[in-house]
Design a protein around this motif. Structure first.
Motif: not given
Length: 317
Positions: A273-296
């Motif tokens: 997820v993008a942020c420690t403050l937003l673990p439940y928000e689907p919009e801030f779930d970036l994917g299962a891998t660090l590669a997917e998490a490199e997005g804006k």
């Protein structure tokens, strides 16, 4: 009497990922310098704080325990992706509820990272197995291990208002043990009361001196004072124009330098997820891998504005 016809705070805002309520382009942040990878070890906690931002409690397992093997996989991914990570952070819930906590910390320390564990320093940390593990980690890795203690206020009554009767004394007992064991500590407090920043730091300085804790109350990295994250408070949306108005660089925002791994109840794999403050928000779930998490990351949440960008500033005009 409450005005039931009044609009809730932020009504009409934070609805579109790309545009603010008035149609302006929403600000976004690029992962430019991945310095910290956080792991949420699970939302179970030994206490239920009045204002816990992720509602951790003795019964909330919305985020389940991560395992040492899962952490090891993401440590491998850091190397594969070439992320210049300096620090591995563990948060919860209460991390010491997770039986794999010592093994997860050791894995990260063995790979050369600094490790930060957020804890209330109460009974889960004080179990004999955890104390033995912490003593061994300090012996083997010294000050590369830091425990950040959640101590909401230096006044026991105010702290206990948030965390329950007797919680201050139990945390103090844990901090005293950590001091005597030579384990490096910092503190995280809250700005929930009317005290100024200077008064809060002065109060903590006196508390640290009184108990012989080697923590600098004036250093924001050692005594972190978090603003209260109240979703009932009206906050402005952050547009691309705000960076210039506020004279703030997007590279200073937390999601430019960190990501967090979580595992939701029922999920087969963890997510990033993008942020420690937003673990439940689907919009801030970036994917299962660090590669997917490199997005804006588009700043489409009140916490993005109040906690990460503004800090009391305004982007009007």
């Amino acid at each position: 009497m409450k005005d039931l016809s009044a609009k809730p705070a932020n009504s009409g805002k934070f609805l579109d990922r790309y545009r603010t309520a008035d149609g302006a382009e929403r600000a976004s942040v690029t992962l430019t310098r991945p310095d910290t990878l956080w792991f949420n070890t699970g939302t179970l906690c030994n206490i239920a704080c009045a204002h816990c931002y992720i509602e951790s409690s003795p019964t909330n397992d919305a985020l389940v325990y991560l395992t040492a093997d899962e952490v090891a996989d993401y440590l491998d991914q850091i190397k594969e992706r070439g992320w210049p990570v300096r620090e591995i952070g563990f948060t919860g819930g209460e991390p010491f509820m997770n039986p794999d906590m010592p093994d997860m910390a050791r894995l990260a320390l063995q790979r050369g990272y600094e490790v930060l564990i957020l804890t209330n320093a109460m009974q889960p940390m004080m179990r004999p197995r955890m104390r033995e593990a912490l003593t061994a980690l300090q012996r083997d890795f010294g000050d590369r291990l830091t425990l950040r203690i959640s101590l909401d206020h230096f006044d026991p009554a105010r702290h206990d208002d948030e965390r329950g009767d007797g919680s201050f004394d139990r945390s103090l007992a844990g901090m005293t043990w950590l001091r005597d064991a030579g384990i490096r500590m910092t503190v995280a407090a809250r700005r929930m009361w009317e005290d100024s920043d200077a008064a809060t730091r002065a109060g903590f300085a006196a508390f640290f001196t009184r108990h012989g804790f080697a923590i600098d109350a004036e250093d924001p990295a050692q005594t972190v004072i978090f603003p209260e994250m109240d979703l009932g408070t009206e906050v402005p949306e952050i547009t691309t124009a705000c960076w210039g108005i506020l004279d703030i660089s997007p590279e200073t925002v937390m999601c430019a330098s960190s990501r967090m791994v979580v595992k939701r109840r029922g999920a087969e794999t963890p997510s990033v997820v993008a942020c420690t403050l937003l673990p439940y928000e689907p919009e801030f779930d970036l994917g299962a891998t660090l590669a997917e998490a490199e997005g804006k990351v588009h700043l489409n949440h009140p916490h993005c504005a109040k906690f990460c960008v503004l800090g009391g500033a305004s982007c009007s005009g």
